[in-house]
Design an enzyme around this catalytic site. Structure first.
Site, PDB file in Angstrom:
ATOM      1  N   GLN A 129       0.823  -1.202   0.000  1.00 55.83           N
ATOM      2  CA  GLN A 129       0.000   0.000   0.000  1.00 55.83           C
ATOM      3  C   GLN A 129       0.861   1.257   0.000  1.00 55.83           C
ATOM      4  O   GLN A 129       0.340   2.357  -0.096  1.00 55.83           O
ATOM      5  CB  GLN A 129      -0.911   0.022   1.246  1.00 55.83           C
ATOM      6  CG  GLN A 129      -1.877  -1.148   1.313  1.00 55.83           C
ATOM      7  CD  GLN A 129      -2.720  -1.191   2.577  1.00 55.83           C
ATOM      8  OE1 GLN A 129      -2.939  -2.260   3.120  1.00 55.83           O
ATOM      9  NE2 GLN A 129      -3.213  -0.049   3.059  1.00 55.83           N
ATOM     10  N   ARG A 170      -8.376  -1.175   8.658  1.00 62.12           N
ATOM     11  CA  ARG A 170      -9.446  -0.230   8.317  1.00 62.12           C
ATOM     12  C   ARG A 170      -9.708   0.722   9.478  1.00 62.12           C
ATOM     13  O   ARG A 170     -10.802   0.835   9.986  1.00 62.12           O
ATOM     14  CB  ARG A 170     -10.716  -0.961   7.919  1.00 62.12           C
ATOM     15  CG  ARG A 170     -11.475  -0.117   6.886  1.00 62.12           C
ATOM     16  CD  ARG A 170     -12.426  -0.883   6.078  1.00 62.12           C
ATOM     17  NE  ARG A 170     -12.942   0.004   5.036  1.00 62.12           N
ATOM     18  CZ  ARG A 170     -13.848  -0.327   4.165  1.00 62.12           C
ATOM     19  NH1 ARG A 170     -14.355  -1.530   4.180  1.00 62.12           N
ATOM     20  NH2 ARG A 170     -14.255   0.516   3.259  1.00 62.12           N
ATOM     21  N   CYS A 171      -8.635   1.405   9.825  1.00 57.48           N
ATOM     22  CA  CYS A 171      -8.655   2.205  11.035  1.00 57.48           C
ATOM     23  C   CYS A 171      -7.458   3.107  11.009  1.00 57.48           C
ATOM     24  O   CYS A 171      -6.353   2.635  10.841  1.00 57.48           O
ATOM     25  CB  CYS A 171      -8.558   1.243  12.205  1.00 57.48           C
ATOM     26  SG  CYS A 171      -7.669   1.815  13.630  1.00 57.48           S
ATOM     27  N   GLU A 204     -12.652   4.498   6.120  1.00 57.86           N
ATOM     28  CA  GLU A 204     -12.643   3.610   7.275  1.00 57.86           C
ATOM     29  C   GLU A 204     -13.786   3.857   8.251  1.00 57.86           C
ATOM     30  O   GLU A 204     -13.986   3.068   9.175  1.00 57.86           O
ATOM     31  CB  GLU A 204     -11.318   3.790   8.032  1.00 57.86           C
ATOM     32  CG  GLU A 204     -10.129   3.390   7.202  1.00 57.86           C
ATOM     33  CD  GLU A 204      -8.849   4.038   7.685  1.00 57.86           C
ATOM     34  OE1 GLU A 204      -8.822   5.271   7.818  1.00 57.86           O
ATOM     35  OE2 GLU A 204      -7.886   3.328   7.929  1.00 57.86           O
TER      36      GLU A 204
HETATM   37  N1  MCN Z   1     -14.174   9.622  -1.596  1.00 59.04           N
HETATM   38  C1  MCN Z   1     -15.079  10.506  -2.146  1.00 59.04           C
HETATM   39  N2  MCN Z   1     -15.460  11.611  -1.429  1.00 59.04           N
HETATM   40  C2  MCN Z   1     -14.976  11.840  -0.170  1.00 59.04           C
HETATM   41  C3  MCN Z   1     -14.070  10.927   0.398  1.00 59.04           C
HETATM   42  C4  MCN Z   1     -13.660   9.821  -0.352  1.00 59.04           C
HETATM   43  O1  MCN Z   1     -15.543  10.286  -3.268  1.00 59.04           O
HETATM   44  N3  MCN Z   1     -15.349  12.925   0.516  1.00 59.04           N
HETATM   45  C5  MCN Z   1     -13.704   8.443  -2.367  1.00 59.04           C
HETATM   46  C6  MCN Z   1     -12.227   8.588  -2.708  1.00 59.04           C
HETATM   47  O2  MCN Z   1     -11.982   9.331  -3.822  1.00 59.04           O
HETATM   48  C7  MCN Z   1     -11.786   7.133  -2.816  1.00 59.04           C
HETATM   49  C8  MCN Z   1     -12.638   6.456  -1.751  1.00 59.04           C
HETATM   50  O3  MCN Z   1     -13.787   7.287  -1.563  1.00 59.04           O
HETATM   51  O4  MCN Z   1     -12.065   6.645  -4.090  1.00 59.04           O
HETATM   52  C9  MCN Z   1     -11.898   6.289  -0.400  1.00 59.04           C
HETATM   53  O5  MCN Z   1     -11.261   7.482  -0.112  1.00 59.04           O
HETATM   54  P1  MCN Z   1     -10.469   7.856   1.244  1.00 59.04           P
HETATM   55  O6  MCN Z   1     -11.427   8.028   2.338  1.00 59.04           O
HETATM   56  O7  MCN Z   1      -9.558   8.965   0.910  1.00 59.04           O
HETATM   57  O8  MCN Z   1      -9.615   6.554   1.593  1.00 59.04           O
HETATM   58  P2  MCN Z   1      -8.323   5.985   0.806  1.00 59.04           P
HETATM   59  O9  MCN Z   1      -8.514   6.103  -0.620  1.00 59.04           O
HETATM   60  O10 MCN Z   1      -7.086   6.524   1.421  1.00 59.04           O
HETATM   61  O11 MCN Z   1      -8.470   4.450   1.133  1.00 59.04           O
HETATM   62  C10 MCN Z   1      -7.959   3.888   2.305  1.00 59.04           C
HETATM   63  C11 MCN Z   1      -9.056   3.232   3.127  1.00 59.04           C
HETATM   64  C12 MCN Z   1      -8.420   2.342   4.106  1.00 59.04           C
HETATM   65  S1  MCN Z   1      -7.221   2.990   5.107  1.00 59.04           S
HETATM   66  C13 MCN Z   1      -8.748   1.018   4.184  1.00 59.04           C
HETATM   67  S2  MCN Z   1      -8.053   0.093   5.405  1.00 59.04           S
HETATM   68  C14 MCN Z   1      -9.660   0.438   3.234  1.00 59.04           C
HETATM   69  C15 MCN Z   1     -10.594   1.430   2.653  1.00 59.04           C
HETATM   70  O12 MCN Z   1      -9.957   2.531   2.255  1.00 59.04           O
HETATM   71  N4  MCN Z   1      -9.208  -0.542   2.431  1.00 59.04           N
HETATM   72  C16 MCN Z   1      -9.968  -0.883   1.328  1.00 59.04           C
HETATM   73  N5  MCN Z   1     -11.487   0.925   1.772  1.00 59.04           N
HETATM   74  C17 MCN Z   1     -11.153  -0.143   0.998  1.00 59.04           C
HETATM   75  N6  MCN Z   1     -11.909  -0.498  -0.060  1.00 59.04           N
HETATM   76  C18 MCN Z   1     -11.498  -1.519  -0.850  1.00 59.04           C
HETATM   77  N7  MCN Z   1     -12.265  -1.838  -1.908  1.00 59.04           N
HETATM   78  N8  MCN Z   1     -10.357  -2.207  -0.618  1.00 59.04           N
HETATM   79  C19 MCN Z   1      -9.575  -1.927   0.443  1.00 59.04           C
HETATM   80  O13 MCN Z   1      -8.446  -2.577   0.655  1.00 59.04           O
HETATM   81 CU1  CUN Z   2      -6.048   1.839   8.782  1.00 60.73          CU
HETATM   82  S1  CUN Z   2      -6.046   0.160   7.699  1.00 60.73           S
HETATM   83 MO1  CUN Z   2      -6.091   1.247   6.170  1.00 60.73          MO
HETATM   84  O1  CUN Z   2      -5.067   2.371   7.033  1.00 60.73           O
HETATM   85  O2  CUN Z   2      -4.933   0.650   5.132  1.00 60.73           O
END
Ligand code: MCN
Ligand code: CUN
Length: 796
Positions: A223, A370-371, A741
């Protein structure tokens, strides 16, 4: 008169654009690590320890070497000759790559075989003779703390017990005073059990060292590819520019793919020694038994309460079981991650947290699953404590929360632990959730059902989660500051290539990042290719975890678009033959302020950047941005669950679940809903069915999908989602907050609170997750708390 484009039509912000990556995923055309086959590639398998704690007295690999097709057998002693028997972890500890002196958990890596195919390698692993001298085993942090406990990390100088850290934060004396003034003190103790992210794709790597170019290319399930490149450069002392880490498609990460695992290191060394590509693909048992365990922390706390329901102070102690190596990723400053974000959404005047971490004979634990760095445990404890405190006060659950939630006019709100919550509409979210679930009505139904011997219950969980590490003042991993980056190249015909330092694992970045470009530049999202995960091409970034991609890389994307737009404005001025000051922007188009009909599109500007630039202006239309956010983002969520518990069997069914999520501006509402549904499914699984633990000998119980159930659509209840309340992040360039998360963090307490509510009157304060039917039944019939802490009864 405006000619601005219709933002939804071009797939901009707010469009529920279909996920572009799914086109290849659902056709079986994804490119996962195991899909990659390189010419001359060999296969690696790992021999794991059957014992949880034992001295290694002998390793004899001669029978394995003799098997035709075996190219290399790696043992700890061989690794030691290259100074690679141990590696640094992301928490400033060390971890054995291959055991030399002792094994410290069941499933620990002892040796590796590299062979023509994985079957030969596996057979050869079984031909390695290892002699073990068993040692006493420690499977709980309480046992690890005992005076006479065996020292697990006797490899470390000055380590005379099993303590890893003793850390505290907050105001101890002020908190004591608050408790002296309290009318009532409410107390709760619980264990958040070990859980495992268990992505469908296990971990793996293909290392390919090319002697003629001295280049090391590693395809791997990470990641955070740039952190891996830095670690390889520093540990293996290879020049950084000669290392290329490629994270191809990832079949789920969920935090499991943040740490550095021995398998990666061994495949790299094997490839360097053999000068051939070496592939390692972990099997499911290997993944479940040895990698990326999360949680496993004992939480104990108190709330000082005034009779009218006001919280006066909070005190909390944590005892975390990290397994044999302290290996999780977290910001350097905070030993137990962001545990101290607990109670952030409530107006708590003073608080204190004391945290201890211990080594035990278990696989490394404590990764954030996921945290955002231990926030799941923090919010679970918070909401279980809120539930218990409302009951102790004899107050309504919703009313108790309403009294204490931070009010809209209190933002920005500084928590007693120093976090700055900058925005939210907490009460509005709670009220919407209550209305959606039909709160008052359900309370009446519950009373009616009680009279007939039926047990209905309702559970509430409200929380604000810190997402998007970091700002570089406070957040770093091993000293590397937590910012992120984006690079945008607009081609001559107005199509574009966007790269970021994040690395999605299924979250839909290829879809949503294009939407930010559409929003900022008016280039249709379909015209933007998004690339992540290749350190030779992507700008340096800290990767995807802690829901930081939207808060940090997403902000960098908006900023790079604005830089590109600034240059396009110069080109527009040149094309329109006016000065830059006379130019206005609307989505997709610059026009002359005094003559709005005279304009040029962003695509025309792009063409000019390569074919008709003004004198003195650099050709091309591209730029990059590194973004260091001023603060975390603070989404808010309210989850409410109703259940019915069968008093005869302890089985509980979800009747209804309502989720209200305020994650600021939503880039893609459909993807956000997908993230929330996935998180709620995981929350349900953790609270209801997922059980992975250890017996007194340190045997890992439940490292299979019979005990550790992954719920399918069949087991998963329906969810009703609400996204009506939007409080934009005040500092994020497009107002978005993280969301990936939230549901997995806030969800579990809602389920558990609902079951606890259903069995109210039994005097039971707590049942540890998972709330398996036998535990619930025991609580109802025996009228006592039920602990899930290991070691489990090994009589079954
Ligand atoms: N998004 C959006 N509008 C927002 C916030 C987010 O449209 N206001 C969209 C983003 O553009 C992105 C998605 O939602 O496409 C998730 O965005 P974000 O909250 O920024 O999280 P990350 O992309 O950094 O993803 C990490 C997070 C984590 S830490 C874990 S653990 C987890 C999760 O995402 N692992 C996943 N969701 C997952 N989903 C899938 N399918 N697979 C994983 O491994
Ligand atoms: Cu907190 S588990 Mo996600 O941060 O990859």
């Amino acid at each position: 008169m405006t000619q601005a484009l219709d933002e939804i039509k071009i797939g901009g912000m707010g469009a529920s654009r279909k996920r572009v990556e799914d086109s290849r995923f659902i056709r079986g055309k994804g490119n996962y690590t195991d899909d990659i086959h390189l010419p001359g590639m060999l296969h690696m398998e790992i021999l794991r320890s059957p014992l949880a704690h034992a001295r290694i007295t002998k390793i004899d690999a001669s029978r394995a070497w003799d098997i035709p097709g075996v190219h290399l057998v790696l043992t700890g002693d061989m690794m030691a000759t290259r100074n690679l028997a141990w590696m640094p972890t992301l928490s400033y500890d060390t971890q054995a790559v291959l055991a030399t002196d002792k094994v410290r958990f069941q499933g620990q890596e002892v040796a590796c075989v590299i062979a023509d195919d994985p079957y030969i390698a596996k057979d050869a692993c079984e031909a390695i003779d290892v002699e073990y001298e068993p040692l006493p085993v420690v499977v709980s942090p309480q046992a690890a703390a005992a005076e006479d406990a065996p020292v697990i990390r006797d490899d470390k100088e000055n380590q005379d017990g099993n303590l890893i850290y003793n850390w505290e934060v907050g105001d101890a004396e002020g908190t004591d005073r608050a408790f002296e003034e309290a009318d009532l003190v409410s107390r709760l103790q619980l264990h958040y059990p070990r859980s495992h992210p268990s992505p469908i794709e296990c971990c793996g790597s293909i290392a390919d060292f090319n002697r003629s170019t001295s280049k090391l290319t590693v395809y791997m399930t990470t990641q955070a590819p740039h952190i891996i490149r830095a670690a390889v450069a520093l540990v293996a002392e290879l020049p950084e520019h000669m290392i290329r880490i490629i994270s191809p498609d990832i079949g789920g990460g969920f935090g499991n793919k943040v740490p550095i695992y021995p398998g990666y290191v061994c495949s790299i060394l094997a490839s360097i020694l053999l000068e051939r590509p070496v592939k390692w693909i972990e099997d499911k048992t290997g993944n479940l038994i040895s990698t990326g365990f999360a949680r496993d922390v004992y939480l104990d706390g108190e709330l000082a309460l005034r009779r009218d329901g006001k919280i006066l102070g909070m005190r909390m102690r944590t005892l975390a079981d990290h397994g044999a190596f302290f290996a999780d990723a977290q910001p350097s400053k905070f030993k137990i991650g962001l545990m101290h974000s607990t109670f952030g959404c409530y107006d708590v005047p003073v608080a204190h947290l004391a945290a201890r971490g211990m080594y035990t004979n278990k696989a490394p634990g404590g990764v954030a699953y996921r945290c955002s760095f231990r926030v799941t445990e923090a919010m679970f404890f918070q909401e279980r404590m809120m539930h218990a405190a409302a009951n102790d006060l004899g107050m309504d659950q919703a009313e108790f929360r309403r009294i204490n939630l931070v009010r809209d006019e209190q933002f920005p709100h500084r928590t007693p632990f120093g976090f700055l919550l900058d925005s939210g509409q907490y009460k509005a979210c709670l009220d919407l959730g209550l209305k959606a679930v039909g709160y008052e009505d359900f309370l009446r139904q519950k009373e009616e059902a009680r009279k007939k011997g039926r047990l209905l219950g309702i559970g509430i969980s409200t929380m604000s989660e810190p997402l998007g590490a970091g700002n570089s003042r406070e957040y770093d991993i091993l000293g590397i500051k937590m910012f992120d980056s984006a690079e945008l190249r607009v081609h001559m015909t107005g199509k574009a290539l966007l790269r970021t330092g994040a690395r999605g694992q299924g979250q839909g970045h290829e879809t949503t990042w294009g939407q930010i470009v559409a929003h900022e530049l008016g280039i249709p999202a379909d015209d933007v290719t998004v690339e992540e995960g290749d350190t030779d091409t992507a700008p340096f970034g800290m990767g995807t975890y802690a829901s930081r991609s939207t808060p940090v890389a997403g902000a960098a994307i908006a900023m790079v678009c604005r830089k590109v737009r600034a240059k396009a404005r110069k080109l527009a001025a040149h094309l329109l033959e006016v000065s830059e000051e006379d130019i206005e922007w609307e989505l997709g188009r610059f026009y002359v302020r005094s003559a709005p009909d005279r304009g040029v599109t962003i695509q025309e500007c792009a063409m000019a950047a390569y074919s008709n630039m003004p004198d003195g202006l650099e050709p091309g239309l591209e730029n990059n941005a590194y973004y260091d956010p001023p603060n975390l983002t603070w989404p808010f969520a309210c989850y409410i669950v109703t259940v019915e518990v069968d008093p005869e069997t302890g089985v509980w069914d979800v009747l209804n679940m309502v989720a209200v999520d305020d994650c600021g501006v939503r880039i893609n509402p459909m993807i956000v809903e997908g993230q929330i549904m996935g998180g709620l499914t995981e929350a349900y699984a953790m609270s209801n069915m997922q059980f992975i633990t250890f017996d007194a000998d340190g045997n890992c119980i439940g490292a299979n999908y019979m005990d550790y159930m992954l719920p399918t659509a069949w087991e998963t209840p329906g969810f009703e989602l609400h996204g009506e309340i939007v409080t934009p992040s005040p500092h994020h360039p497009i107002g978005a907050k993280g969301v990936g998360e939230c549901a997995a963090v806030g969800g579990p307490a809602a389920f558990v609170n609902a079951v606890m509510d259903a069995i109210a009157g039994t005097g039971v304060r707590n049942i540890d997750m998972p709330l398996l039917p036998d535990r619930v039944w025991e609580a109802i019939t025996e009228r006592h708390d039920v602990s899930g802490a290991p070691p489990v009864r090994s009589d079954g």
